[in-house]
Design a protein around this motif. Structure first.
Motif, PDB file in Angstrom:
ATOM      1  N   GLU A   1       0.759  -1.252   0.109  1.00  0.00           N
ATOM      2  CA  GLU A   1       0.204   0.021   0.131  1.00  0.00           C
ATOM      3  C   GLU A   1       0.968   1.383   0.116  1.00  0.00           C
ATOM      4  O   GLU A   1       0.518   2.261  -0.690  1.00  0.00           O
TER       5      GLU A   1
ATOM      6  N   GLY B   1      -7.087  -0.337  -5.633  1.00  0.00           N
ATOM      7  CA  GLY B   1      -6.074   0.791  -5.015  1.00  0.00           C
ATOM      8  C   GLY B   1      -6.524   2.393  -5.597  1.00  0.00           C
ATOM      9  O   GLY B   1      -5.578   3.283  -5.471  1.00  0.00           O
ATOM     10  N   LYS B   2      -7.551   2.399  -6.536  1.00  0.00           N
ATOM     11  CA  LYS B   2      -7.685   3.677  -7.015  1.00  0.00           C
ATOM     12  C   LYS B   2      -7.978   4.675  -6.139  1.00  0.00           C
ATOM     13  O   LYS B   2      -7.618   5.695  -6.030  1.00  0.00           O
ATOM     14  N   THR B   3      -8.842   4.560  -5.075  1.00  0.00           N
ATOM     15  CA  THR B   3      -9.091   5.428  -3.748  1.00  0.00           C
ATOM     16  C   THR B   3      -7.693   5.581  -3.006  1.00  0.00           C
ATOM     17  O   THR B   3      -7.594   7.024  -2.678  1.00  0.00           O
TER      18      THR B   3
HETATM   19  P1  ADP Z   1     -10.370   1.017  -5.188  1.00  0.00           P
HETATM   20  O1  ADP Z   1     -10.656   2.388  -4.894  1.00  0.00           O
HETATM   21  O2  ADP Z   1      -9.549   0.608  -6.230  1.00  0.00           O
HETATM   22  O3  ADP Z   1     -11.687   0.106  -5.039  1.00  0.00           O
HETATM   23  P2  ADP Z   1      -9.182   1.144  -2.449  1.00  0.00           P
HETATM   24  O4  ADP Z   1      -8.245   2.153  -2.714  1.00  0.00           O
HETATM   25  O5  ADP Z   1     -10.465   1.584  -1.873  1.00  0.00           O
HETATM   26  O6  ADP Z   1      -9.530   0.415  -4.006  1.00  0.00           O
HETATM   27  O7  ADP Z   1      -8.901  -0.214  -1.781  1.00  0.00           O
HETATM   28  C1  ADP Z   1      -7.481  -0.847  -1.951  1.00  0.00           C
HETATM   29  C2  ADP Z   1      -7.073  -1.637  -1.020  1.00  0.00           C
HETATM   30  O8  ADP Z   1      -5.974  -2.274  -1.409  1.00  0.00           O
HETATM   31  C3  ADP Z   1      -6.770  -1.128   0.269  1.00  0.00           C
HETATM   32  O9  ADP Z   1      -7.236  -2.056   1.429  1.00  0.00           O
HETATM   33  C4  ADP Z   1      -5.249  -0.741   0.125  1.00  0.00           C
HETATM   34  O10 ADP Z   1      -4.783  -0.824   1.628  1.00  0.00           O
HETATM   35  C5  ADP Z   1      -4.934  -2.075  -0.115  1.00  0.00           C
HETATM   36  N1  ADP Z   1      -3.566  -1.584  -1.222  1.00  0.00           N
HETATM   37  C6  ADP Z   1      -3.456  -0.488  -2.048  1.00  0.00           C
HETATM   38  N2  ADP Z   1      -2.640  -0.551  -2.914  1.00  0.00           N
HETATM   39  C7  ADP Z   1      -1.961  -1.821  -2.446  1.00  0.00           C
HETATM   40  C8  ADP Z   1      -0.526  -2.353  -2.941  1.00  0.00           C
HETATM   41  N3  ADP Z   1       0.262  -1.879  -3.807  1.00  0.00           N
HETATM   42  N4  ADP Z   1      -0.274  -3.624  -2.454  1.00  0.00           N
HETATM   43  C9  ADP Z   1      -1.273  -4.217  -1.608  1.00  0.00           C
HETATM   44  N5  ADP Z   1      -2.496  -3.765  -1.046  1.00  0.00           N
HETATM   45  C10 ADP Z   1      -2.455  -2.427  -1.559  1.00  0.00           C
END
Ligand code: ADP
Ligand code: MG
Length: 153
Positions: free
Chosen positions: A11, A40-42
């Motif tokens: 993340e 991870g868009k948000t």
């Molecule tokens: P989206 O908006 O695409 O639906 P979110 O950003 O709301 O996704 O959620 C993404 C999830 O994945 C969160 O729980 C975040 O902690 C996790 N995450 C984001 N980037 C990574 C990464 N590079 N590797 C692992 N987990 C990630």
């Protein structure tokens, strides 16, 4: 079109990438954020908005469709069209007026407004890759290319 690929093992890497986009943003830019739920868009958007200087919370626009940030003199609109049932909802809501020379628009789920949305300068596609993510960035305009070149620095 110029393409770049970034590995995002955790993340924090997604957040760093979002932050590093901030210096390359210009008014009038449109950025699409594509990828499955949880890609991870948000997370990326939140890091970008914070890096621009917004100190408060950054909510996902999943229910509101759009969150507005006024950062110095820049208007940043963060959209999420996941709940759209048809692309016409974009025009019905008057969202086309948000896309202008003075604003930056970040758009999650642009495919749900396809045909109604203006074209993107930069398309960011997030893919699950094991426990991490991979980001594919495609710049479609000179502004988008500039933003990408700042990223690669
Ligand atoms: P989206 O908006 O695409 O639906 P979110 O950003 O709301 O996704 O959620 C993404 C999830 O994945 C969160 O729980 C975040 O902690 C996790 N995450 C984001 N980037 C990574 C990464 N590079 N590797 C692992 N987990 C990630
Ligand atoms: Mg989201």
């Amino acid at each position: 079109d110029v393409t770049a690929v970034f590995e995002l093992p955790d993340e924090a890497a997604t957040q760093r990438l979002g932050e590093s986009l901030a210096p390359g943003l210009q008014p009038g830019m449109v950025i699409f954020l594509e990828g499955d739920l949880g890609a991870g868009k948000t997370t990326l958007s939140r890091a970008l908005i914070r890096a621009l200087g917004h100190a408060g919370p950054v909510k996902s626009p999943t229910y509101s469709l759009v969150e507005v940030y006024v950062i110095s003199s820049l208007y940043l609109y963060h959209f999420d069209f996941y709940r759209f049932e048809s692309p016409e909802e974009f025009l019905d809501a008057g969202f086309d007026e948000y896309f202008n020379d003075a604003s930056v628009c970040l758009v999650e789920w642009p495919e749900r407004a396809q045909g109604s949305l203006p074209p993107a300068d930069l398309r960011l596609r997030l893919y699950h890759a094991g426990v991490g993510r991979v980001l594919e960035a495609v710049a479609n305009t000179p502004k988008g290319q500039e933003c990408l070149s700042v990223l690669n620095r």
